[in-house]
Design an enzyme around this catalytic site. Structure first.
Site, PDB file in Angstrom:
ATOM      1  CG  ASN A  11       7.496 -10.948   9.455  1.00  0.00           C
ATOM      2  OD1 ASN A  11       8.576 -10.392   9.699  1.00  0.00           O
ATOM      3  ND2 ASN A  11       6.789 -11.572  10.379  1.00  0.00           N
ATOM      4  CD1 TRP A  12      11.621 -10.567   3.897  1.00  0.00           C
ATOM      5  CD2 TRP A  12      13.018  -8.825   3.941  1.00  0.00           C
ATOM      6  NE1 TRP A  12      11.675 -10.045   2.626  1.00  0.00           N
ATOM      7  CE2 TRP A  12      12.530  -8.983   2.630  1.00  0.00           C
ATOM      8  CE3 TRP A  12      13.914  -7.789   4.201  1.00  0.00           C
ATOM      9  CZ2 TRP A  12      12.906  -8.133   1.582  1.00  0.00           C
ATOM     10  CZ3 TRP A  12      14.289  -6.947   3.163  1.00  0.00           C
ATOM     11  CH2 TRP A  12      13.787  -7.121   1.869  1.00  0.00           C
ATOM     12  CE  LYS A  13       8.058 -15.017  10.305  1.00  0.00           C
ATOM     13  NZ  LYS A  13       7.463 -16.300  10.701  1.00  0.00           N
ATOM     14  CG  HIS A  96       4.670 -12.394  14.094  1.00  0.00           C
ATOM     15  ND1 HIS A  96       5.170 -13.600  14.528  1.00  0.00           N
ATOM     16  CD2 HIS A  96       4.412 -12.540  12.773  1.00  0.00           C
ATOM     17  CE1 HIS A  96       5.220 -14.436  13.493  1.00  0.00           C
ATOM     18  NE2 HIS A  96       4.769 -13.816  12.422  1.00  0.00           N
ATOM     19  CD  GLU A  98       7.880 -15.991  14.235  1.00  0.00           C
ATOM     20  OE1 GLU A  98       8.453 -14.941  13.907  1.00  0.00           O
ATOM     21  OE2 GLU A  98       7.517 -16.860  13.417  1.00  0.00           O
ATOM     22  CD  GLU A 168       1.189 -14.094  10.470  1.00  0.00           C
ATOM     23  OE1 GLU A 168       1.586 -13.891   9.325  1.00  0.00           O
ATOM     24  OE2 GLU A 168       1.939 -14.151  11.460  1.00  0.00           O
ATOM     25  N   GLY A 174       5.610 -21.238   9.548  1.00  0.00           N
ATOM     26  CA  GLY A 174       6.918 -21.887   9.398  1.00  0.00           C
ATOM     27  C   GLY A 174       6.856 -23.399   9.435  1.00  0.00           C
ATOM     28  CB  SER A 213       2.892 -22.561   5.503  1.00  0.00           C
ATOM     29  OG  SER A 213       3.678 -22.894   6.641  1.00  0.00           O
ATOM     30  N   GLY A 234       6.180 -15.106   5.316  1.00  0.00           N
ATOM     31  CA  GLY A 234       7.446 -15.271   6.027  1.00  0.00           C
ATOM     32  C   GLY A 234       8.490 -15.891   5.110  1.00  0.00           C
ATOM     33  N   GLY A 235       8.712 -17.187   5.268  1.00  0.00           N
ATOM     34  CA  GLY A 235       9.787 -17.890   4.562  1.00  0.00           C
ATOM     35  C   GLY A 235       9.838 -17.617   3.064  1.00  0.00           C
TER      36      GLY A 235
HETATM   37  P1  13P Z   1       5.801 -18.424   7.116  1.00  0.00           P
HETATM   38  O1  13P Z   1       5.292 -17.864   5.826  1.00  0.00           O
HETATM   39  O2  13P Z   1       7.265 -18.695   7.122  1.00  0.00           O
HETATM   40  O3  13P Z   1       4.955 -19.562   7.617  1.00  0.00           O
HETATM   41  O4  13P Z   1       5.620 -17.247   8.221  1.00  0.00           O
HETATM   42  C1  13P Z   1       4.400 -16.593   8.292  1.00  0.00           C
HETATM   43  C2  13P Z   1       4.544 -15.446   9.189  1.00  0.00           C
HETATM   44  O5  13P Z   1       4.802 -15.592  10.366  1.00  0.00           O
HETATM   45  C3  13P Z   1       4.416 -14.100   8.605  1.00  0.00           C
HETATM   46  O6  13P Z   1       4.355 -13.129   9.593  1.00  0.00           O
END
Ligand code: 13P
Length: 251
Positions: A11-13, A96, A98, A168, A174, A213, A234-235
């Protein structure tokens, strides 16, 4: 032992530019060995056409990070399920945290998006997860079952056939604070049991991935748990070496 194929989804956001998307996908195509795990990238909408082009002929899947809750029409600024299909997206992330907590999506919105995606043949990755205060108040399971029921009530009891659920925990996203493998396993097995109340077979085949994470050095312990069928990253998915290392672990 299960025969659920592991899934590792990036997930590159809201990150990246044409050059970095091209570099990441080039690195992925080059570094990814066929290893039994399904690998998927979810770029920002605007990078989807480029990603579709660069992934042509590869086994790496393409997904979006959300979609409109309506079909094509007068919804300025939205992107529909039909448009995602047109660009070769097979998956879409829905719900998600967010989008729920920063962009105001309610359980009802999430459910309508879920139905919209399924009606257009997209495979949904439905995100569920509790906030820190909810975990500390001991209501994690209540939150998860409410989020699940909101979707089941709108999309029907067999809606998880072919879908993926991503657990999640919001406090792990994050933050560098990962759920322990035991915490992840407990939540995943609870989610599977809730789905099994409606349909045993769907629950047994349902892939439940963990997000929050996930890094190259904690992925193995998380993915080793019986009900953890991969990860939503994510990251760490923005760094090709880290993401490839996580994909290797999932095999
Ligand atoms: P991180 O891996 O950056 O914690 O993000 C997880 C995430 O929100 C994947 O959708």
């Amino acid at each position: 032992m299960t025969d659920r194929q592991p899934l590792v989804a990036a997930n590159w956001k809201m990150n990246g530019a044409r050059a970095s998307v091209a570099a990441l996908l080039g690195g992925l195509r080059q570094g990814l060995l066929e290893n039994g795990a399904e690998v998927l990238v979810c770029p920002a909408f605007i990078h989807i056409p480029l990603a579709a082009e660069l992934l042509a002929g590869s086994s790496i899947g393409l997904g979006a990070q959300t979609l409109a809750e309506y079909g094509n029409g007068a919804y300025t600024g939205e992107i529909s399920a039909a448009m995602l299909n047109d660009y070769g997206c097979r998956y879409v992330i829905i719900g998600h945290s967010e989008r729920r907590h920063i962009l105001g999506e309610t359980d009802a919105t999430v459910a309508r998006k879920f139905r919209q995606a399924q009606e257009h043949g997209l495979q949904v990755i439905l995100c569920l997860g509790e906030r820190l205060e909810e975990r500390e108040a001991g209501i994690t399971e209540q939150v998860l079952s409410e989020q699940l029921d909101a979707v089941i009530n709108v999309a029907g009891t067999d809606c998880f056939h072919g879908a993926v659920i991503a657990y999640e925990p919001v406090w792990a996203i994050g933050t560098g604070r990962t759920a322990t493998p035991e915490q992840a396993q407990a939540a995943h097995s609870f989610i599977r049991l809730q789905v099994a109340r409606h349909d045993d077979c769907v629950a047994a085949a349902l892939r439940i991935v963990y997000g929050g994470s996930v890094k190259a050095d904690n992925a193995a312990a998380l993915f080793a748990m019986a009900d953890v069928d991969g990860g939503l990253i994510g990251g760490a998915s923005l760094n090709i070496d880290d993401f490839l290392a996580i994909c290797r672990v999932a095999r």
